[in-house]
Scaffold this motif. Structure first.
Motif, PDB file in Angstrom:
ATOM      1  N   LEU A 120       0.793  -1.223   0.000  1.00 40.32           N
ATOM      2  CA  LEU A 120       0.000   0.000   0.000  1.00 40.32           C
ATOM      3  C   LEU A 120       0.830   1.280   0.000  1.00 40.32           C
ATOM      4  O   LEU A 120       0.342   2.334  -0.442  1.00 40.32           O
ATOM      5  CB  LEU A 120      -0.946   0.012   1.200  1.00 40.32           C
ATOM      6  N   LEU A 121       2.060   1.198   0.491  1.00 38.63           N
ATOM      7  CA  LEU A 121       2.894   2.392   0.557  1.00 38.63           C
ATOM      8  C   LEU A 121       4.229   2.222  -0.144  1.00 38.63           C
ATOM      9  O   LEU A 121       4.922   3.203  -0.403  1.00 38.63           O
ATOM     10  CB  LEU A 121       3.163   2.784   2.017  1.00 38.63           C
ATOM     11  N   GLY A 122       4.625   0.989  -0.411  1.00 37.39           N
ATOM     12  CA  GLY A 122       5.939   0.714  -0.984  1.00 37.39           C
ATOM     13  C   GLY A 122       5.885   0.365  -2.453  1.00 37.39           C
ATOM     14  O   GLY A 122       5.051   0.878  -3.206  1.00 37.39           O
ATOM     15  N   SER A 123       6.746  -0.565  -2.850  1.00 35.53           N
ATOM     16  CA  SER A 123       6.882  -0.900  -4.268  1.00 35.53           C
ATOM     17  C   SER A 123       6.465  -2.335  -4.575  1.00 35.53           C
ATOM     18  O   SER A 123       6.910  -2.913  -5.555  1.00 35.53           O
ATOM     19  CB  SER A 123       8.336  -0.685  -4.712  1.00 35.53           C
ATOM     20  N   GLY A 124       5.594  -2.905  -3.737  1.00 33.69           N
ATOM     21  CA  GLY A 124       5.156  -4.278  -3.954  1.00 33.69           C
ATOM     22  C   GLY A 124       4.303  -4.464  -5.185  1.00 33.69           C
ATOM     23  O   GLY A 124       4.176  -5.582  -5.700  1.00 33.69           O
ATOM     24  N   LEU A 125       3.715  -3.370  -5.669  1.00 35.85           N
ATOM     25  CA  LEU A 125       2.900  -3.397  -6.888  1.00 35.85           C
ATOM     26  C   LEU A 125       3.256  -2.195  -7.749  1.00 35.85           C
ATOM     27  O   LEU A 125       3.686  -1.158  -7.227  1.00 35.85           O
ATOM     28  CB  LEU A 125       1.402  -3.319  -6.543  1.00 35.85           C
ATOM     29  N   PRO A 126       3.049  -2.281  -9.057  1.00 36.69           N
ATOM     30  CA  PRO A 126       3.144  -1.084  -9.890  1.00 36.69           C
ATOM     31  C   PRO A 126       2.130  -0.044  -9.401  1.00 36.69           C
ATOM     32  O   PRO A 126       1.153  -0.379  -8.731  1.00 36.69           O
ATOM     33  CB  PRO A 126       2.779  -1.586 -11.287  1.00 36.69           C
ATOM     34  N   ALA A 127       2.375   1.213  -9.727  1.00 38.45           N
ATOM     35  CA  ALA A 127       1.540   2.298  -9.206  1.00 38.45           C
ATOM     36  C   ALA A 127       0.058   2.079  -9.491  1.00 38.45           C
ATOM     37  O   ALA A 127      -0.800   2.309  -8.626  1.00 38.45           O
ATOM     38  CB  ALA A 127       2.004   3.634  -9.781  1.00 38.45           C
ATOM     39  N   ALA A 128      -0.271   1.630 -10.701  1.00 38.38           N
ATOM     40  CA  ALA A 128      -1.680   1.421 -11.042  1.00 38.38           C
ATOM     41  C   ALA A 128      -2.295   0.315 -10.190  1.00 38.38           C
ATOM     42  O   ALA A 128      -3.427   0.426  -9.728  1.00 38.38           O
ATOM     43  CB  ALA A 128      -1.818   1.090 -12.523  1.00 38.38           C
ATOM     44  N   GLY A 129      -1.538  -0.768  -9.981  1.00 37.75           N
ATOM     45  CA  GLY A 129      -2.032  -1.849  -9.142  1.00 37.75           C
ATOM     46  C   GLY A 129      -2.182  -1.427  -7.705  1.00 37.75           C
ATOM     47  O   GLY A 129      -3.143  -1.814  -7.022  1.00 37.75           O
ATOM     48  N   GLN A 130      -1.243  -0.626  -7.215  1.00 36.93           N
ATOM     49  CA  GLN A 130      -1.350  -0.119  -5.846  1.00 36.93           C
ATOM     50  C   GLN A 130      -2.600   0.732  -5.682  1.00 36.93           C
ATOM     51  O   GLN A 130      -3.318   0.618  -4.682  1.00 36.93           O
ATOM     52  CB  GLN A 130      -0.112   0.706  -5.495  1.00 36.93           C
ATOM     53  N   GLN A 131      -2.881   1.572  -6.659  1.00 41.40           N
ATOM     54  CA  GLN A 131      -4.074   2.415  -6.589  1.00 41.40           C
ATOM     55  C   GLN A 131      -5.337   1.562  -6.608  1.00 41.40           C
ATOM     56  O   GLN A 131      -6.290   1.828  -5.867  1.00 41.40           O
ATOM     57  CB  GLN A 131      -4.087   3.407  -7.747  1.00 41.40           C
ATOM     58  N   THR A 132      -5.361   0.529  -7.440  1.00 44.28           N
ATOM     59  CA  THR A 132      -6.528  -0.353  -7.499  1.00 44.28           C
ATOM     60  C   THR A 132      -6.738  -1.069  -6.176  1.00 44.28           C
ATOM     61  O   THR A 132      -7.845  -1.105  -5.635  1.00 44.28           O
ATOM     62  CB  THR A 132      -6.355  -1.384  -8.625  1.00 44.28           C
ATOM     63  N   LEU A 133      -5.671  -1.654  -5.628  1.00 43.89           N
ATOM     64  CA  LEU A 133      -5.792  -2.376  -4.365  1.00 43.89           C
ATOM     65  C   LEU A 133      -6.219  -1.447  -3.239  1.00 43.89           C
ATOM     66  O   LEU A 133      -7.093  -1.794  -2.431  1.00 43.89           O
ATOM     67  CB  LEU A 133      -4.456  -3.043  -4.022  1.00 43.89           C
ATOM     68  N   THR A 134      -5.629  -0.262  -3.170  1.00 40.36           N
ATOM     69  CA  THR A 134      -6.013   0.702  -2.137  1.00 40.36           C
ATOM     70  C   THR A 134      -7.482   1.068  -2.268  1.00 40.36           C
ATOM     71  O   THR A 134      -8.198   1.157  -1.266  1.00 40.36           O
ATOM     72  CB  THR A 134      -5.133   1.964  -2.235  1.00 40.36           C
ATOM     73  N   GLY A 135      -7.943   1.261  -3.492  1.00 40.56           N
ATOM     74  CA  GLY A 135      -9.348   1.588  -3.702  1.00 40.56           C
ATOM     75  C   GLY A 135     -10.275   0.483  -3.250  1.00 40.56           C
ATOM     76  O   GLY A 135     -11.304   0.734  -2.615  1.00 40.56           O
ATOM     77  N   TRP A 136      -9.913  -0.762  -3.568  1.00 40.31           N
ATOM     78  CA  TRP A 136     -10.731  -1.894  -3.119  1.00 40.31           C
ATOM     79  C   TRP A 136     -10.799  -1.944  -1.601  1.00 40.31           C
ATOM     80  O   TRP A 136     -11.867  -2.152  -1.018  1.00 40.31           O
ATOM     81  CB  TRP A 136     -10.129  -3.201  -3.629  1.00 40.31           C
TER      82      TRP A 136
END
Length: 254
Positions: A156-172
């Motif tokens: 959610l805050l680091g580099s575990g996902l590409p930026a787009a994936g991080q935004q999607t996961l955070t939104g979910w």
């Protein structure tokens, strides 16, 4: 998800969650006492890891004790799917827990994904609903507060996902409604959360994710709990999680 809701939620930071420093004992002694009283009153065991990355503060309570993961594993499963989608290995679909696991290759794939995030303790071994059995002493399908904190922060805050994936996961996770009586019930006015709850037998009640203050400062919080009664059908004590959230947030932000 409006960008104004969490001004810094897309910021990517070093995802290490450091252990409590030497000053933590004195600073958090009052919090320890409050949580010890909460555990006694409500007859629960708490595993806690709270980390303020902006100020470098970490609070831990039984952070290395194992608790049943229950549905908190689904963040790793969903994130693993998002990573594969970003790599072009599959097309994103909308599936339930066991279908996600099947698509990934089974529970052991979630364990492997956790390791890729720096979470060295989480282990997923069974499928739904067996993984919610939560028998005391059974290490299958368990994690620790410190392990989940490392993994969730990386996602959610680091580099575990590409930026787009991080935004999607955070939104979910922000759109989830299952923690309304847990972490979110204990948040001060103006705070928001992207979190995942879970529950199982023996009174297991979990909630974990990232919280944001009104000015957008993040706070990683993992709360794992179970009943000390030893009863398989012990009630789920959502109020214990909400009460713990309130005092932890107050202590780390005062």
């Amino acid at each position: 998800m409006p960008a104004t809701d969490t001004p810094r939620c897309g910021a990517r930071t070093e995802a290490t969650v450091p252990p409590p420093g030497p000053e933590a004992g004195a600073r958090f002694a009052p919090l320890d006492a409050v949580l010890a009283d909460l555990e006694e009153r409500r007859r629960v065991r708490l595993g806690v890891l709270a980390h303020d990355p902006g100020r470098g503060l970490t609070y831990a309570r039984r952070a290395d004790d194992r608790f049943a993961m229950c549905s908190t594993f689904k963040v790793y499963a969903a994130a693993a799917i998002l990573r594969l989608e970003s790599q072009g290995s599959l097309r994103l679909d909308n599936t339930a827990g066991n279908l996600l696991l099947r698509r990934l290759g089974g529970p052991t794939a979630v364990t492997a994904f956790a390791r890729s995030l720096g979470d060295t303790v989480t282990t997923l071994d069974r499928w739904e609903p067996e993984l919610n059995s939560a028998e005391p002493g059974d290490v299958r399908d368990t994690s620790t507060a410190s392990g989940l904190a490392r993994g969730y922060r990386e996602l959610l805050l680091g580099s575990g996902l590409p930026a787009a994936g991080q935004q999607t996961l955070t939104g979910w996770m922000r759109a989830s409604v299952t923690s309304g009586q847990r972490i979110r019930a204990g948040l001060p006015a103006g705070w928001t959360a992207a979190d995942k709850s879970g529950a199982g037998r023996y009174g297991t009640v979990n909630d974990a994710g990232v919280l944001w203050s009104p000015d957008g400062s993040p706070l990683v919080l993992v709360l794992l709990s179970d009943s000390v009664t030893g009863l398989p059908d012990a009630a789920h004590d959502n109020a214990a999680i909400a009460e713990a959230t309130a005092v932890i947030v107050e202590s780390l932000t005062r």
